[in-house]
Design a protein around this motif. Sequence first.
Motif, PDB file in Angstrom:
ATOM      1  N   SER A  44       0.841  -1.188   0.000  1.00  0.00           N
ATOM      2  CA  SER A  44       0.000   0.000   0.000  1.00  0.00           C
ATOM      3  C   SER A  44       0.879   1.242   0.000  1.00  0.00           C
ATOM      4  O   SER A  44       1.866   1.310   0.741  1.00  0.00           O
ATOM      5  N   LYS A  45       0.543   2.227  -0.807  1.00  0.00           N
ATOM      6  CA  LYS A  45       1.317   3.472  -0.811  1.00  0.00           C
ATOM      7  C   LYS A  45       1.217   4.180   0.530  1.00  0.00           C
ATOM      8  O   LYS A  45       2.089   4.952   0.891  1.00  0.00           O
ATOM      9  N   ASP A  46       0.162   3.874   1.296  1.00  0.00           N
ATOM     10  CA  ASP A  46      -0.043   4.497   2.604  1.00  0.00           C
ATOM     11  C   ASP A  46       0.624   3.726   3.734  1.00  0.00           C
ATOM     12  O   ASP A  46       0.623   4.197   4.873  1.00  0.00           O
ATOM     13  N   ASP A  47       1.162   2.541   3.460  1.00  0.00           N
ATOM     14  CA  ASP A  47       1.798   1.715   4.484  1.00  0.00           C
ATOM     15  C   ASP A  47       2.897   0.888   3.831  1.00  0.00           C
ATOM     16  O   ASP A  47       2.811  -0.327   3.743  1.00  0.00           O
ATOM     17  N   GLN A  48       3.944   1.573   3.378  1.00  0.00           N
ATOM     18  CA  GLN A  48       4.983   0.908   2.599  1.00  0.00           C
ATOM     19  C   GLN A  48       5.850  -0.050   3.400  1.00  0.00           C
ATOM     20  O   GLN A  48       6.609  -0.820   2.825  1.00  0.00           O
ATOM     21  N   VAL A  82     -10.743   0.166   2.029  1.00  0.00           N
ATOM     22  CA  VAL A  82     -10.706   1.534   1.508  1.00  0.00           C
ATOM     23  C   VAL A  82     -11.437   2.453   2.484  1.00  0.00           C
ATOM     24  O   VAL A  82     -12.335   2.019   3.201  1.00  0.00           O
ATOM     25  N   GLY A  83     -11.046   3.723   2.488  1.00  0.00           N
ATOM     26  CA  GLY A  83     -11.675   4.691   3.380  1.00  0.00           C
ATOM     27  C   GLY A  83     -13.022   5.176   2.876  1.00  0.00           C
ATOM     28  O   GLY A  83     -13.946   5.406   3.656  1.00  0.00           O
ATOM     29  N   GLU A  88     -13.495   5.462  -4.283  1.00  0.00           N
ATOM     30  CA  GLU A  88     -12.584   4.476  -4.876  1.00  0.00           C
ATOM     31  C   GLU A  88     -13.237   3.796  -6.077  1.00  0.00           C
ATOM     32  O   GLU A  88     -12.594   3.568  -7.108  1.00  0.00           O
TER      33      GLU A  88
END
Length: 127
Positions: A44-48, A82-83, A88
């Motif tokens: 995930s780009k948010d949790d590399q 997803v948020g 999305e």
Amino acid sequence: MKIIVTSLFVQDQEKALKFYTETLGFVKKQDVPMGKYKWITVVSKDDQEGTELVLEPNDNPIANEYQKKLFDGGIPATMFGVGDIQKEYTRLLENGVKFKMEPKKAGDVTIAVFDDTCGNLIQIIQQ
């Protein structure tokens, strides 16, 4: 104990890498040649530093059959959180993603299912 790597069978590793990075927005973490195939992971780009998803070749007949039966049975191979599922869903539609199920309430969550073009159905969920 925590999950550090999980696998998803794909029909074509390069096609899958392109879809998972360019279309879905994951980040390539590893791309290591391993003979005929590669050890390719995305995160995930948010949790590399989080869980890596291995884009595993389905060259094994058992893996190929497993993947096909899941797909033919309408069963998602995995789930991504997803948020904002509507946002999305719209973004992915604009990127050409084909949905098998548009966002739908299921109790306290909303889910949608799309075809990853690599032999899998993927469910997204907003909790």
